[in-house]
Design a protein around this motif. Sequence first.
Motif, PDB file in Angstrom:
ATOM      1  N   THR A   1       7.830   6.708   9.068  1.00 47.65           N
ATOM      2  CA  THR A   1       7.243   7.524   7.589  1.00 47.65           C
ATOM      3  C   THR A   1       8.435   7.208   6.741  1.00 47.65           C
ATOM      4  N   GLU A   2       9.627   7.552   7.128  1.00 49.01           N
ATOM      5  CA  GLU A   2      10.830   7.472   6.366  1.00 49.01           C
ATOM      6  C   GLU A   2      11.016   5.942   5.826  1.00 49.01           C
TER       7      GLU A   2
ATOM      8  N   GLY B   1       8.244   1.887  -0.092  1.00 53.48           N
ATOM      9  CA  GLY B   1       7.034   2.051  -0.863  1.00 53.48           C
ATOM     10  C   GLY B   1       5.760   1.238  -0.256  1.00 53.48           C
ATOM     11  N   ILE B   2       6.080   1.112   1.429  1.00 56.63           N
ATOM     12  CA  ILE B   2       4.813   0.371   2.038  1.00 56.63           C
ATOM     13  C   ILE B   2       4.037   1.421   2.758  1.00 56.63           C
ATOM     14  N   ARG B   3       2.958   1.487   2.742  1.00 56.71           N
ATOM     15  CA  ARG B   3       2.160   2.258   3.461  1.00 56.71           C
ATOM     16  C   ARG B   3       2.184   2.073   4.837  1.00 56.71           C
ATOM     17  N   PRO B   4       1.978   3.052   5.875  1.00 57.97           N
ATOM     18  CA  PRO B   4       1.828   3.178   7.318  1.00 57.97           C
ATOM     19  C   PRO B   4       0.800   2.110   7.890  1.00 57.97           C
TER      20      PRO B   4
ATOM     21  N   MET C   1       2.316  -7.261   0.784  1.00 56.63           N
ATOM     22  CA  MET C   1       3.503  -6.972   1.361  1.00 56.63           C
ATOM     23  C   MET C   1       3.323  -6.082   2.489  1.00 56.63           C
ATOM     24  N   ARG C   2       4.021  -6.612   3.732  1.00 57.73           N
ATOM     25  CA  ARG C   2       3.843  -5.545   5.111  1.00 57.73           C
ATOM     26  C   ARG C   2       5.239  -5.577   5.503  1.00 57.73           C
ATOM     27  N   LEU C   3       5.302  -4.222   6.111  1.00 62.05           N
ATOM     28  CA  LEU C   3       6.514  -3.826   6.985  1.00 62.05           C
ATOM     29  C   LEU C   3       6.468  -4.031   8.428  1.00 62.05           C
ATOM     30  N   VAL C   4       7.515  -4.606   8.937  1.00 60.73           N
ATOM     31  CA  VAL C   4       7.696  -4.852  10.329  1.00 60.73           C
ATOM     32  C   VAL C   4       8.764  -4.114  10.729  1.00 60.73           C
ATOM     33  N   LEU C   5       8.612  -3.228  11.827  1.00 57.05           N
ATOM     34  CA  LEU C   5       9.937  -2.138  12.387  1.00 57.05           C
ATOM     35  C   LEU C   5       9.924  -2.406  13.795  1.00 57.05           C
TER      36      LEU C   5
END
Length: 217
Positions: A151-152, A158-161, A1-5
Motif C-alpha cells: 500500500t505504501e 499514485g497507482i491503485r492496488p 499505468m500499472r505497478l509491478v512489485l
Amino acid sequence: MRLVLFDCDGTLVDSAGLIHETMRRTFAQFGKPEPKVADTKSIIGLTLDIAIARMQGKQHADQEDVDMTAYYKSLFSVVRQDLNFKEPLFPGIRELIDEIGPRKNLLIGAVTGKSRRGLNLVMETHGFDRYFVVGRTADDCPSKPHPAMVTECCDETGIRPEETLVIGDAIYDMQMAKAAGAKAVGVSWGYASVGELKEAGADAVIHHPSEILAHIG
C-alpha cells in the motif's frame, strides 16, 4: 499505468545458501541447535526478528531474538565475503527486467524482508537500480504478510492496488498482496511449493520469469 512489485529473495535472486549459512552461524553463537535448510527457507521473506523467532517455534520475537537479529546483521556481509556468495539472479530474471524495465506503461518496485542496505546491494550488483523506482523493506514497514509494503508503494506512485501486481515465492507474499487488494502471482522456482502458494491465495503460479509477461500485458 500499472505497478509491478517483486519480492527479492527467492524471486529475483537465489539467496537461500547465504541466508542459511548466516543463520547457522548465528544459532551456533547463541548455543542453539543447528537449523535445517528447510527451516531457513520456510521463513525467508519475513522480517528478520520474526523469522528467527518462528524458527524456534515462537510467534513473537523476544529480547533474545532481537539480540540474535543484531548478530545476524553484523555477520551477513562477512559471510557473503567469506564464501563469495553473490546472490545470483534466477535464470530468466535479467531478460525479464531488461524487457519490462524501459516500458512507459509500467513502474517496477521491490517489496522485501531484506534490510534497505541489502536491497540496495542487490539492485546495484545486478544493475537494476535504474529500473526499480520504488521499494519497501524490513526497515520501512511491518513484516509480511502485513499489506503496508504494497500500500505504501501504491501511495508513493499514485497507482491503485487493483492495478498492482505482486510477484513472490513465499506464502507471505501472496497473503500480503491479497490483504492489500493487489493481484498475487507466485513463482515456483523459489522456496515455497506450488500448493502452498495457491493455498495462500495466489491468483496464478508461474514456472519461468517469461510467463510474467502474460500477466502484465
